[in-house]
Design an enzyme around this catalytic site. Structure first.
Site: not given
Length: 339
Positions: A93, A68
């Site tokens: 999340s 990410k």
């Protein structure tokens, strides 16, 4: 497994997708100072079990523990100084949350992170470690988006979407460039799928480089909205999800769906037991601890669905994107013990 979709490299650049090989190469240059070029590992023991050569692109060794950071750093460092001055906001999340917090820290700007109350503790700790300002939300995607919008309105911060954003998709696609630079003879890549940012970037880059390459998605049975979407020919959302792979619970976005629809050749759905078995295999044979979302590619490669498909027979060298390694050790040991 369904029929192959997609039209190859030219199509990946000419059908109006949110990103393309050019934006992905630009991202690679932009983020180079801020991300690791992660290793590609292999295991003859795993190859013998699968019956193919597997090449594991280990984003579990990436900064913030997952791929990410690629999309987050590309999004944040693409902002001009005026845009960046009020900071960034996102909802996630876990892994994207930590990545945005770290990228913002590297840029020297504030990061407001909306996190659902059921997020894994290890991922919340990462956000805190990188200095992100945490704002809690309920677990639904609607709640996360609503809270993020409110924070954006209150602060003027720029939204860094977890997947449905050109710069995010372009950043994630750099993992595909690195994998194919190191192992250019790969003919199939298996990628975890959730919101679709990673697999969109991988597919757009890989099919521009090699139009005949096969892109397969791996998805948990308890969150198989992408497989249902592919079958229906439109985005399907689920009323709820239930899977150990906490990083794979998001639904496709309007920017990622066209890429998944056109360029992802098939979607392999596996259950949580298969994911845990793959985590165990990674630990025992690769000597790498991976989170459930990161192990699902191997789970797909081991599945009967894959081995009974034409894709298996037509593949010889398979890239596996190990998307992350942010696993709660207590959960890991409990899961492995139960198996």
């Amino acid at each position: 497994m369904g029929s192959r979709g997609g039209s190859g490299g030219d199509g990946a650049e000419s059908h109006g997708y949110a990103a393309d090989i050019h934006s992905i190469r630009e991202a690679q240059a932009r983020i180079a100072p801020y991300v690791h070029k992660t290793p590609v590992l292999s295991s003859t023991s795993i190859d013998a079990i699968v019956g193919k050569q597997l090449f594991f692109k280990c984003e579990c060794f990436q900064k913030a523990g997952a791929f990410k950071i690629r999309g987050a750093s590309n999004s944040i460092f693409a902002l001009d100084d005026d845009e960046a001055s009020k900071g960034v906001v996102t909802h996630s999340s876990g892994n994207h949350a930590a990545a945005v917090a770290l990228a913002a820290k590297l840029r020297g700007i504030p990061a407001y992170i909306v996190i659902p109350r059921n997020a894994p503790a290890c991922k919340v700790d990462n956000v805190k470690r990188y200095g992100g300002h945490i704002i809690w939300s309920d677990v639904s995607i609607e709640s996360r988006e609503s809270v993020a919008k409110r924070v954006q309105e209150e602060t003027g911060a720029i939204l860094v979407h977890p997947f449905n954003n050109k710069n995010t998709i372009s950043g994630q696609g750099t993992v595909s460039l690195e994998l194919l630079e190191e192992v250019p003879e790969i003919d199939t890549i298996i990628v975890p799928i959730s919101g679709g940012g990673l697999i969109s970037g991988v597919a757009l880059a890989a099919k521009a480089i090699n139009p005949s390459i096969r892109i397969l998605a791996a998805e948990p049975k308890g969150a198989d909205d992408s497989a249902q979407s592919k079958a229906a020919g439109k985005i399907i959302t689920l009323p709820s999800t239930n899977t150990i792979a906490d990083g794979l619970r998001a639904f496709l976005g309007d920017l990622t769906w066209p890429v998944v629809r056109d360029l992802v050749d098939d979607i392999i759905v596996v259950d949580d037991n298969a994911i845990v078995d793959a985590m165990k295999m990674c630990y025992e044979m690769l000597k790498v601890a991976v989170e459930p979302s990161g192990a699902i590619g191997l789970a797909a490669a081991l599945s009967d669905e894959f081995k009974q498909s034409s894709a298996w027979h037509e593949s010889s060298k398979i890239g596996i994107i190990v998307s992350g390694g942010n696993v709660d050790l207590g959960v890991l040991w409990e899961s492995l013990y139960k198996r």
